[in-house]
Design an enzyme around this catalytic site. Structure first.
Site, PDB file in Angstrom:
ATOM      1  N   GLY A  47     -16.043  -3.801 -75.939  1.00 13.80           N
ATOM      2  CA  GLY A  47     -15.049  -3.216 -75.039  1.00 13.80           C
ATOM      3  C   GLY A  47     -15.577  -2.658 -73.731  1.00 13.80           C
ATOM      4  O   GLY A  47     -14.963  -2.822 -72.679  1.00 13.80           O
ATOM      5  N   ASP A 103     -15.857   2.758 -73.099  1.00 13.41           N
ATOM      6  CA  ASP A 103     -14.537   2.343 -72.629  1.00 13.41           C
ATOM      7  C   ASP A 103     -13.499   3.438 -72.877  1.00 13.41           C
ATOM      8  O   ASP A 103     -12.791   3.844 -71.977  1.00 13.41           O
ATOM      9  CB  ASP A 103     -14.101   1.007 -73.264  1.00 13.41           C
ATOM     10  CG  ASP A 103     -14.253   0.974 -74.786  1.00 13.41           C
ATOM     11  OD1 ASP A 103     -14.700   1.974 -75.385  1.00 13.41           O
ATOM     12  OD2 ASP A 103     -13.923  -0.065 -75.385  1.00 13.41           O
ATOM     13  N   ASP A 106     -11.535   8.181 -78.278  1.00 13.97           N
ATOM     14  CA  ASP A 106     -10.317   8.459 -79.047  1.00 13.97           C
ATOM     15  C   ASP A 106     -10.620   9.591 -80.031  1.00 13.97           C
ATOM     16  O   ASP A 106     -10.533  10.763 -79.680  1.00 13.97           O
ATOM     17  CB  ASP A 106      -9.858   7.166 -79.731  1.00 13.97           C
ATOM     18  CG  ASP A 106      -8.557   7.333 -80.494  1.00 13.97           C
ATOM     19  OD1 ASP A 106      -7.941   8.407 -80.401  1.00 13.97           O
ATOM     20  OD2 ASP A 106      -8.149   6.386 -81.197  1.00 13.97           O
TER      21      ASP A 106
HETATM   22  P1  IMP Z   1     -13.274   6.548 -81.573  1.00  9.16           P
HETATM   23  O1  IMP Z   1     -14.476   6.449 -82.467  1.00  9.16           O
HETATM   24  O2  IMP Z   1     -12.020   6.886 -82.319  1.00  9.16           O
HETATM   25  O3  IMP Z   1     -13.484   7.435 -80.371  1.00  9.16           O
HETATM   26  O4  IMP Z   1     -12.969   5.086 -81.087  1.00  9.16           O
HETATM   27  C1  IMP Z   1     -13.696   4.483 -80.096  1.00  9.16           C
HETATM   28  C2  IMP Z   1     -13.478   2.980 -80.080  1.00  9.16           C
HETATM   29  O5  IMP Z   1     -12.228   2.600 -80.680  1.00  9.16           O
HETATM   30  C3  IMP Z   1     -13.408   2.508 -78.653  1.00  9.16           C
HETATM   31  O6  IMP Z   1     -14.689   2.221 -78.153  1.00  9.16           O
HETATM   32  C4  IMP Z   1     -12.503   1.309 -78.763  1.00  9.16           C
HETATM   33  O7  IMP Z   1     -13.248   0.145 -79.077  1.00  9.16           O
HETATM   34  C5  IMP Z   1     -11.567   1.626 -79.917  1.00  9.16           C
HETATM   35  N1  IMP Z   1     -10.274   2.177 -79.453  1.00  9.16           N
HETATM   36  C6  IMP Z   1      -9.828   3.448 -79.547  1.00  9.16           C
HETATM   37  N2  IMP Z   1      -8.599   3.580 -79.022  1.00  9.16           N
HETATM   38  C7  IMP Z   1      -8.246   2.356 -78.561  1.00  9.16           C
HETATM   39  C8  IMP Z   1      -7.069   1.842 -77.888  1.00  9.16           C
HETATM   40  O8  IMP Z   1      -6.078   2.526 -77.583  1.00  9.16           O
HETATM   41  N3  IMP Z   1      -7.098   0.516 -77.580  1.00  9.16           N
HETATM   42  C9  IMP Z   1      -8.150  -0.291 -77.884  1.00  9.16           C
HETATM   43  N4  IMP Z   1      -9.267   0.142 -78.490  1.00  9.16           N
HETATM   44  C10 IMP Z   1      -9.318   1.460 -78.839  1.00  9.16           C
END
Ligand code: IMP
Ligand code: MG
Length: 183
Positions: A47, A103, A106
């Site tokens: 991403g 990218d 979340d």
């Molecule tokens: P985290 O570990 O929840 O912070 O997620 C991080 C990863 O989840 C990012 O690097 C993205 O690849 C994916 N991700 C989180 N939210 C989204 C979204 O809204 N659209 C697409 N990919 C997402």
């Protein structure tokens, strides 16, 4: 606009403008911190690759690039926090000024894990820049040097972000229609 997208959040022009500002700010800050040594910008495949490619071209200093691939298990819309390294860095980061270009932040679980792992390798400094940070209540505390946009807590795609490996090539960032991932 792509028929699976309900709304464009950030246009191609808005993204370019913001990424340019971020690159300039990093150049200023790291010219002081890192001097002639320059920086190593790393991104997590897949991403963040598009953001990183644009960001480094807005940095006017010595820049190296490297990539990692991790798996957070599954194709779904939520992070599990369980991270497996599929491809490690090629570069030895010991003593280097490292910037992780992400990218989207979340839950922050992916980054939290990565920061812990990379810190054990003794970089001279380790920082995070993220193009997007979701406004959600459940987020690990992660300090970011630069945040491109604070975005709503929706599932978004484009400019590198995927749903089931699709939509990464959209030049803008938009909200994916929920019926696409609920069907
Ligand atoms: P985290 O570990 O929840 O912070 O997620 C991080 C990863 O989840 C990012 O690097 C993205 O690849 C994916 N991700 C989180 N939210 C989204 C979204 O809204 N659209 C697409 N990919 C997402
Ligand atoms: Mg993804």
């Amino acid at each position: 606009m792509h028929p699976d997208v309900s709304e464009i959040l950030y246009s191609e022009e808005e993204i370019a403008q913001r990424v340019s500002e971020m690159g300039k700010a990093l150049t200023e800050e790291y010219s002081e911190i890192a001097g002639d040594q320059g920086v190593l910008v790393i991104s997590v495949l897949r991403g963040a690759a598009i953001f990183m490619a644009d960001l480094v071209r807005q940095m006017d200093m010595r820049v190296e690039m490297d990539f990692m691939a991790i798996s957070s298990y599954g194709n779904g819309a939520k992070s599990s926090g369980v991270v497996r390294v599929l491809k490690d860095l090629t570069t030895d980061i010991k003593g280097k000024h490292v910037i992780i270009a992400e990218d989207i932040l979340d839950s922050g679980l992916t980054l939290k894990y990565l920061l812990k792992m990379l810190n054990t390798r003794q970089p001279a400094s380790l920082a995070v820049v993220t193009l997007l940070r979701k406004k959600t209540r459940m987020q690990a505390e992660i300090e970011c040097k630069q945040i491109g946009f604070e975005c709503p807590d929706e599932f978004i795609v484009g400019y590198g972000l995927d749903y089931a490996e699709q939509y990464r090539n959209l030049p803008y960032i938009g909200i994916l229609k929920p019926e696409i991932y609920y069907k």
